[in-house]
Design an enzyme around this catalytic site. Structure first.
Site, mmCIF file in Angstrom:
data_model
loop_
_atom_site.group_PDB
_atom_site.id
_atom_site.type_symbol
_atom_site.label_atom_id
_atom_site.label_comp_id
_atom_site.label_asym_id
_atom_site.label_seq_id
_atom_site.Cartn_x
_atom_site.Cartn_y
_atom_site.Cartn_z
ATOM 1 C CG PHE A 114 -1.995 0.992 1.190
ATOM 2 C CD1 PHE A 114 -3.130 0.780 0.423
ATOM 3 C CD2 PHE A 114 -1.894 2.174 1.902
ATOM 4 C CE1 PHE A 114 -4.143 1.721 0.369
ATOM 5 C CE2 PHE A 114 -2.908 3.121 1.853
ATOM 6 C CZ PHE A 114 -4.036 2.893 1.087
ATOM 7 C CG ASP A 185 -0.354 -3.044 6.565
ATOM 8 O OD1 ASP A 185 -1.430 -3.438 7.041
ATOM 9 O OD2 ASP A 185 -0.196 -1.919 6.054
ATOM 10 C CE1 TYR A 210 -9.313 1.685 7.073
ATOM 11 C CE2 TYR A 210 -8.574 2.752 9.092
ATOM 12 C CZ TYR A 210 -8.334 2.362 7.789
ATOM 13 O OH TYR A 210 -7.127 2.630 7.215
ATOM 14 C CE LYS A 211 -7.958 -1.402 4.948
ATOM 15 N NZ LYS A 211 -8.466 -0.539 3.871
ATOM 16 N NE ARG A 357 -10.327 -2.473 -2.997
ATOM 17 C CZ ARG A 357 -9.763 -1.954 -1.923
ATOM 18 N NH1 ARG A 357 -8.587 -2.399 -1.516
ATOM 19 N NH2 ARG A 357 -10.328 -0.990 -1.241
HETATM 20 C C1 LIG Z 1 -2.432 -2.025 3.593
HETATM 21 C C2 LIG Z 1 -2.725 -0.652 4.124
HETATM 22 N N1 LIG Z 1 -1.767 -0.006 4.813
HETATM 23 C C3 LIG Z 1 -1.968 1.243 5.299
HETATM 24 C C4 LIG Z 1 -3.167 1.900 5.103
HETATM 25 C C5 LIG Z 1 -3.345 3.302 5.632
HETATM 26 O O1 LIG Z 1 -4.165 3.300 6.762
HETATM 27 P P1 LIG Z 1 -4.521 4.630 7.550
HETATM 28 O O2 LIG Z 1 -5.293 5.519 6.624
HETATM 29 O O3 LIG Z 1 -5.377 4.162 8.692
HETATM 30 O O4 LIG Z 1 -3.263 5.266 8.010
HETATM 31 C C6 LIG Z 1 -4.196 1.246 4.393
HETATM 32 C C7 LIG Z 1 -5.498 1.917 4.177
HETATM 33 O O5 LIG Z 1 -6.403 1.419 3.585
HETATM 34 C C8 LIG Z 1 -3.963 -0.052 3.892
HETATM 35 O O6 LIG Z 1 -4.899 -0.698 3.188
#
Ligand SMILES: Cc1ncc(COP(=O)(O)O)c(C=O)c1O
Length: 398
Positions: A114, A185, A210-211, A357
């Site tokens: 990400f 992660d 939140y997911k 998705r």
């Molecule tokens: C794999 C991954 N890492 C990091 C993040 C970033 O998260 P945040 O906005 O809570 O910092 C996300 C957000 O969807 C994500 O999917």
């Protein structure tokens, strides 16, 4: 345990006429959350005001809920704490891992990660100095790129676009053999599939609530530190609530015991009340049951879409064991197709440049949802209903 998925679905508010396939991005509202948050607002904040920190257990909440999440990710008790955003927790875990391997300078990650994780790593390297570098390779080249120059392997277990799953245990073992620490992660893993953090020997892990964990927009992140590191790491984000004795107001920082030191500042009490309502539903679920049903739902969706929509190309692994709990398809007009779907009540999302998705979340997704989504998608593709100007205009959030 045999999970009653009819009972878990009844615990969510799902809007009338909507087939919700985006719980991999934002989980829906647990019915009990409104009452639970309302109680925290009126009885705790309203009546107790500042006394809530002691009398309503607000101060213990990040570790107490951390223990409930630990059950879902195969972590030992007392190794998970909540707070901040996931991006912040990525930074915190990385900084701690780098400090544990001071003689090395390379963070290894992959191009499927990400972007925020990569941005945070890049920013940390700039802060630490010019000899620190972030190296990214293709996901399938990660294993071969692990060597004695690497300090930390930072990976997202399930690719946010394609749903491709890394082999956490295998890559962690390979990393350890080369003296490399791991930061995993779990944003697209926690609540999506069983994880065995303790068994796989992971050093650090982070994730969001939140997911799949349904804490609502802005729900706090979590961080895991393996017990062997928990009393050794020195948090770079050394906030007062990670101090051994915050209310001593010492001028010098002394890290708190174990995972407590990974706390930074004031926790989001209201948001954690919503998370608590969701975790009550998770207590009704067995992760092995969730995984089996998730794979069956995803397989049914793939079969249905491939039979009816020849223009959509599968972007996810076909083998359920190699996939998270989402299915993605590619199409050059993916954005417009997704907007057309949403206008007909099927909610998924779009990820640039061309990915549609769809998340499958067994706590509330049914096989009827899959059949309904396939029928509407195939109609939209057959009639080119997506080919309208209002479906082309990009919104801020896709
Ligand atoms: C794999 C991954 N890492 C990091 C993040 C970033 O998260 P945040 O906005 O809570 O910092 C996300 C957000 O969807 C994500 O999917």
């Amino acid at each position: 345990m045999t999970t009653d998925f009819t009972a878990t679905r009844a615990c969510f508010h799902l809007p009338e006429g909507v087939i919700y396939l985006d719980g991999n991005s934002l989980g829906p509202l647990p019915r009990a959350a409104a009452e639970r948050v309302g109680r925290t607002v009126s009885q705790e904040w309203g009546e107790l005001i500042i006394r809530g920190w002691n009398k309503a257990g607000w101060m213990e909440q990040p570790a107490r809920l951390g223990d409930r999440i630990a059950r879902l990710i195969g972590a030992e008790a007392g190794t998970v704490v909540l707070g901040d955003t996931l991006s912040i927790k990525v930074y915190q875990a990385l900084a701690s891992a780098l400090e544990l391997t001071p003689q090395r300078r390379v963070i290894l990650s992959d191009t499927g990660n990400f972007p925020s994780d990569l941005y945070m790593a890049d920013g940390l390297c700039r802060t630490l100095g010019p000899d620190y570098i972030l190296k990214t390779v293709a996901p399938e080249e990660v294993e071969a790129a692990i060597d004695e120059t690497v300090a930390v392997l930072m990976l997202t277990e399930v690719d946010y676009r394609t749903g491709r799953k890394h082999d956490m245990a295998g890559l962690t073992a390979r990393a350890h053999a080369a003296g490399v620490l791991t930061v995993w992660d779990l944003a697209h893993t926690a609540g999506a599939l069983p994880v065995d953090l303790a068994g796989s020997g992971a050093d650090f892990a982070v994730g969001c609530t939140y997911k799949y964990l349904n804490a609502g927009p802005g729900g706090p992140a979590f961080i895991y530190v393996a017990p062997r590191h928990a009393d050794v790491v020195r948090p770079a984000l050394s906030g007062w609530l990670g101090h051994e004795s915050p209310f001593a107001f010492d001028l010098a920082y002394r890290p708190g015991a174990g995972i407590e030191r990974m706390r930074v500042g004031t926790p989001p009490v209201l948001q954690m009340a919503a998370l608590e309502a969701s975790l009550d539903i998770w207590d009704m679920a067995d992760m092995a049951d969730v995984r089996a049903r998730s794979i069956a739902l995803c397989d049914a969706f793939i079969a249905g879409v491939e039979a009816a929509c020849p223009d959509l190309a599968l972007a996810s692994p076909r083998d359920g064991d190699k996939r998270g709990s989402q299915v993605s398809f590619r199409h050059p007009q993916g954005y417009a197709i997704m907007q057309a779907l949403i206008s007909r009540g099927v909610i998924g999302d779009f990820r640039a440049p061309d990915i549609l998705r769809f998340g499958f979340t067994p706590l509330y997704t049914t096989f009827d949802d899959v059949a309904g989504a396939v029928a509407i998608l195939s109609d939209i593709m057959a009639t080119k209903a997506w080919d309208r100007p209002e479906f082309m205009a990009r919104a801020r959030v896709t």
